[in-house]
Design a protein around this motif. Structure first.
Motif, PDB file in Angstrom:
ATOM      1  N   ALA A 239      -0.282  -7.157  -1.145  1.00  0.00           N
ATOM      2  CA  ALA A 239       0.275  -6.266  -2.177  1.00  0.00           C
ATOM      3  C   ALA A 239       0.853  -4.986  -1.584  1.00  0.00           C
ATOM      4  O   ALA A 239       1.925  -4.524  -2.003  1.00  0.00           O
ATOM      5  CB  ALA A 239      -0.794  -5.932  -3.208  1.00  0.00           C
ATOM      6  N   HIS A 240       0.161  -4.389  -0.601  1.00  0.00           N
ATOM      7  CA  HIS A 240       0.651  -3.114  -0.073  1.00  0.00           C
ATOM      8  C   HIS A 240       1.959  -3.291   0.690  1.00  0.00           C
ATOM      9  O   HIS A 240       2.808  -2.391   0.699  1.00  0.00           O
ATOM     10  CB  HIS A 240      -0.415  -2.449   0.806  1.00  0.00           C
ATOM     11  N   LEU A 241       2.166  -4.466   1.325  1.00  0.00           N
ATOM     12  CA  LEU A 241       3.434  -4.744   1.982  1.00  0.00           C
ATOM     13  C   LEU A 241       4.525  -4.995   0.949  1.00  0.00           C
ATOM     14  O   LEU A 241       5.631  -4.453   1.047  1.00  0.00           O
ATOM     15  CB  LEU A 241       3.311  -5.943   2.918  1.00  0.00           C
ATOM     16  N   VAL A 245       7.941  -2.907   0.488  1.00  0.00           N
ATOM     17  CA  VAL A 245       9.313  -3.426   0.515  1.00  0.00           C
ATOM     18  C   VAL A 245      10.097  -2.890  -0.687  1.00  0.00           C
ATOM     19  O   VAL A 245      11.254  -2.467  -0.562  1.00  0.00           O
ATOM     20  CB  VAL A 245       9.302  -4.966   0.530  1.00  0.00           C
ATOM     21  N   ILE A 246       9.453  -2.892  -1.859  1.00  0.00           N
ATOM     22  CA  ILE A 246      10.111  -2.366  -3.065  1.00  0.00           C
ATOM     23  C   ILE A 246      10.416  -0.878  -2.893  1.00  0.00           C
ATOM     24  O   ILE A 246      11.529  -0.411  -3.193  1.00  0.00           O
ATOM     25  CB  ILE A 246       9.214  -2.590  -4.300  1.00  0.00           C
ATOM     26  N   ALA A 247       9.422  -0.128  -2.399  1.00  0.00           N
ATOM     27  CA  ALA A 247       9.611   1.315  -2.212  1.00  0.00           C
ATOM     28  C   ALA A 247      10.710   1.599  -1.189  1.00  0.00           C
ATOM     29  O   ALA A 247      11.521   2.515  -1.372  1.00  0.00           O
ATOM     30  CB  ALA A 247       8.298   1.957  -1.780  1.00  0.00           C
ATOM     31  N   GLN A 248      10.754   0.794  -0.116  1.00  0.00           N
ATOM     32  CA  GLN A 248      11.791   0.999   0.899  1.00  0.00           C
ATOM     33  C   GLN A 248      13.178   0.682   0.343  1.00  0.00           C
ATOM     34  O   GLN A 248      14.156   1.347   0.687  1.00  0.00           O
ATOM     35  CB  GLN A 248      11.510   0.129   2.132  1.00  0.00           C
ATOM     36  N   GLY A 423       0.704   2.389  -4.814  1.00  0.00           N
ATOM     37  CA  GLY A 423       1.254   1.155  -4.221  1.00  0.00           C
ATOM     38  C   GLY A 423       0.819   0.857  -2.815  1.00  0.00           C
ATOM     39  O   GLY A 423       0.853  -0.291  -2.383  1.00  0.00           O
ATOM     40  N   TYR A 424       0.416   1.877  -2.038  1.00  0.00           N
ATOM     41  CA  TYR A 424       0.117   1.706  -0.627  1.00  0.00           C
ATOM     42  C   TYR A 424      -1.245   1.049  -0.350  1.00  0.00           C
ATOM     43  O   TYR A 424      -1.508   0.613   0.774  1.00  0.00           O
ATOM     44  CB  TYR A 424       0.101   3.067   0.074  1.00  0.00           C
ATOM     45  N   VAL A 426      -4.387  -0.957   0.486  1.00  0.00           N
ATOM     46  CA  VAL A 426      -4.593  -2.254   1.130  1.00  0.00           C
ATOM     47  C   VAL A 426      -5.685  -3.022   0.420  1.00  0.00           C
ATOM     48  O   VAL A 426      -6.802  -2.508   0.245  1.00  0.00           O
ATOM     49  CB  VAL A 426      -4.949  -2.095   2.620  1.00  0.00           C
ATOM     50  N   ARG A 427      -5.363  -4.240  -0.003  1.00  0.00           N
ATOM     51  CA  ARG A 427      -6.366  -5.126  -0.603  1.00  0.00           C
ATOM     52  C   ARG A 427      -6.593  -6.276   0.364  1.00  0.00           C
ATOM     53  O   ARG A 427      -5.745  -7.138   0.530  1.00  0.00           O
ATOM     54  CB  ARG A 427      -5.893  -5.642  -1.965  1.00  0.00           C
ATOM     55  N   ARG A 428      -7.730  -6.285   0.984  1.00  0.00           N
ATOM     56  CA  ARG A 428      -8.026  -7.313   1.974  1.00  0.00           C
ATOM     57  C   ARG A 428      -8.507  -8.587   1.311  1.00  0.00           C
ATOM     58  O   ARG A 428      -9.227  -8.541   0.310  1.00  0.00           O
ATOM     59  CB  ARG A 428      -9.070  -6.802   2.970  1.00  0.00           C
ATOM     60  N   ALA A 429      -8.116  -9.710   1.891  1.00  0.00           N
ATOM     61  CA  ALA A 429      -8.494 -11.003   1.332  1.00  0.00           C
ATOM     62  C   ALA A 429     -10.003 -11.230   1.471  1.00  0.00           C
ATOM     63  O   ALA A 429     -10.606 -10.800   2.428  1.00  0.00           O
ATOM     64  CB  ALA A 429      -7.731 -12.116   2.038  1.00  0.00           C
TER      65      ALA A 429
END
Length: 429
Positions: A239-241, A245-248, A423-424, A426-429
Motif C-alpha cells: 500500500a505505501h508503494l 506512485v499516486i503521490a509521485q 499514505g506513507y 508501511v503495512r507489513r504482510a
C-alpha cells in the motif's frame, strides 16, 4: 579497522559520483521551460501546442522504467548509469541535425531520446543513494542528493536560459526591416541559440560516462545475491508503494505545470521581457535549491513525513493565492511554491521504497513511471490557462482569469500532503 575505513571511503566516493548525476539531469529537465518558450518562437506555436514538448520528454519516463529495471536487475546499477549517460549524450548531440531540419516533430523525438537516457539515471541513482549506507538516514541522504538536483535547476534557469532566449520576440509583421536575413535570418538565429546548451550538456555526459566506466562502485546486498524476479509487478500490492506512485504522479504533474508555464506566465500574461523573466526564473530555481538544502537540514530534527504534510499544505495555500490574484502576486507566490515543493519528490520516493528489500528496483521503476504526470497535467494546465484567457477577458482592468489554471497544481500538492499524513504508512504482510 582499515577495511572499514576503506569501505566508508568507497561509499563516500560513490555517493559523490552519483550526486553529480542529480546535477546533470536537473539541467536537462529544467531547460524544458526555456525550450518551450523558444520553440513557440521558432516553430510559431501557441502555449498549448508548445506544451507537448513536456509530453514528449516525460512520456519516456512512463515507457522506459520497466525495461530499465529489468536491465539493471540483470546487470547492475552502474551499467544502468553508464548506458543512460551515453544515450542522453547521443540525444544532446542530435540537436545539431535537429536545428538544421527545424522541425517540431524532430525536436520532440530528440527530447524523447534525451529523456530516456535521463530515465536510466533516475531509475538507478535514486534507489542506489537510498540503500547505500545507513537505512535510518536514507530519506535525508536522498534529499541531500536531490539538493544537487536543485543546483542544476538553478544553473539551467539563471544562466543557460539566457543562452537560449535572446530577448527578441518578433512576428513577420513586427520584424525590423533592417534585420539581417529578414524573417528567415531571425528564425535561423533563434534556432541556433537552442543547440549550444545541449552540446555542452552532451559533452559533460560523455565525460562523466567515461569516469564511471573506469571507477569501481560498491555493490549493495541485493546485487550480490541476484535473487528474485527481473521485475516484480506484485510489489504494487504494498500500500505505501502504491500510494507513493499516486503521490509521485500528482507531485510531478503539479511541479512541471508550474515550472513549464513560468516563463510563459511572466512574458505573455505579465508582459515581462525575456531577460527579466529568465532572471525571475533564476530566483524561482534558487528558491528550489534553498528549499532542498534547508529541508535536508531540518530532517535531522523533524520526521520527513511530517515535513511533507506541512510543505504540501503551504503549497496548497500558495497555489490558491496564484489562482485568486494572478499578476506579480502570482509570480512571487510561485517562487514560494518552488521552495516548498523542493523536498517532495525525494521524500516521497524514499518513503515509498521503504522495506521493499530485493524488490527495490521494481518499486523504483514504478515510482519513476509516475513521472508521466509531467506529460499529462502541464498540457491540461496550459489548455485551461489559454481557454480562460481567451474566453473570460475582463476588459475593464485589462486582466483575465488565466490564473484559475493554478487550481490544478493546488490539487496535486494536496495529494502530496495526504501521502505524508496517511499514505506513507508501511503495512507489513
Amino acid at each position: 579497522m582499515k577495511q572499514y575505513g576503506e569501505k566508508k571511503l568507497s561509499i563516500v566516493v560513490a555517493l559523490a559520483m552519483v550526486f553529480s548525476l542529480f546535477f546533470l539531469w536537473a539541467i536537462s529537465n529544467n531547460l524544458l521551460p526555456t525550450m518551450i518558450k523558444q520553440i513557440m518562437k521558432t516553430c510559431q506555436l501557441n502555449a498549448f501546442q508548445a506544451s507537448f514538448t513536456e509530453t514528449s520528454y516525460w512520456l519516456a519516463y512512463f515507457i522506459s522504467p520497466i525495461p530499465i529495471a529489468i536491465f539493471m536487475k540483470q546487470f547492475s546499477y552502474k551499467s544502468g548509469v553508464v548506458f543512460g549517460l551515453l544515450l542522453a549524450a547521443f540525444g544532446g548531440f542530435m540537436f545539431i541535425p535537429a536545428t538544421i531540419a527545424q522541425s517540431y516533430w524532430i525536436y520532440l523525438m530528440v527530447f524523447f531520446i534525451i529523456a530516456a537516457g535521463m530515465c536510466f539515471l533516475e531509475t538507478a541513482a535514486n534507489p542506489y543513494v537510498a540503500v547505500l549506507g545507513d537505512p535510518a538516514r536514507s530519506t535525508r541522504r536522498l534529499n541531500m542528493a536531490q539538493a544537487f538536483n536543485g543546483l542544476g535547476a538553478f544553473v539551467a534557469a539563471m544562466f543557460l536560459s539566457k543562452l537560449v532566449l535572446s530577448g527578441d520576440v518578433y512576428t513577420p509583421d513586427t520584424l525590423p526591416a533592417d534585420y539581417a536575413g529578414g524573417w528567415d535570418g531571425y528564425i535561423a538565429t533563434e534556432t541556433n541559440n537552442m543547440k549550444l546548451p545541449y552540446i555542452i550538456l552532451a559533452s559533460l555526459l560523455l565525460i562523466i560516462a567515461i569516469v564511471f566506466i573506469f571507477t569501481r562502485l560498491p555493490k549493495i546486498q541485493e546485487e550480490e545475491t541476484h535473487q528474485g524476479k527481473l521485475i516484480n509487478f506484485s510489489v504494487m500490492k504494498r500500500a505505501h508503494l502504491r500510494n507513493g506512485v499516486i503521490a509521485q504522479f500528482f507531485y510531478n504533474g503539479g511541479q512541471t505545470a508550474v515550472n513549464s508555464m513560468f516563463l510563459i506566465y511572466c512574458c505573455i500574461y505579465n508582459g515581462m521581457t525575456e531577460e527579466k523573466a529568465t532572471t525571475f526564473f533564476g530566483y524561482y530555481m534558487l528558491s528550489f535549491l534553498l528549499g532542498r538544502w534547508i529541508g535536508t537540514l531540518l530532517m535531522s530534527k523533524f520526521r520527513p513525513q511530517n515535513m511533507l504534510v506541512v510543505y504540501g499544505i503551504a503549497n496548497v495555500v500558495l497555489c490558491l493565492v496564484i489562482a485568486l490574484f494572478g499578476g506579480m502576486a502570482g509570480v512571487y507566490a510561485m517562487i514560494g511554491v518552488s521552495f516548498f515543493m523542493s523536498i517532495m519528490y525525494p521524500t516521497q520516493f524514499s518513503l515509498a521504497i521503504e522495506d521493499l528489500k530485493e524488490d527495490t528496483k521494481s518499486g523504483s521503476a514504478f515510482l519513476v513511471m509516475a513521472i508521466v504526470g509531467n506529460a499529462i497535467l502541464p498540457p491540461v494546465t496550459a489548455y485551461v490557462m489559454k481557454t480562460m484567457s481567451d474566453r473570460f477577458d475582463i476588459g475593464m482592468t485589462g486582466s483575465n482569469l488565466y490564473h484559475i489554471a493554478y487550481l490544478i497544481p493546488m490539487v496535486c500538492f494536496a495529494v502530496c500532503a495526504w501521502y505524508g499524513w496517511k499514505g506513507y504508512k508501511v503495512r507489513r504482510a
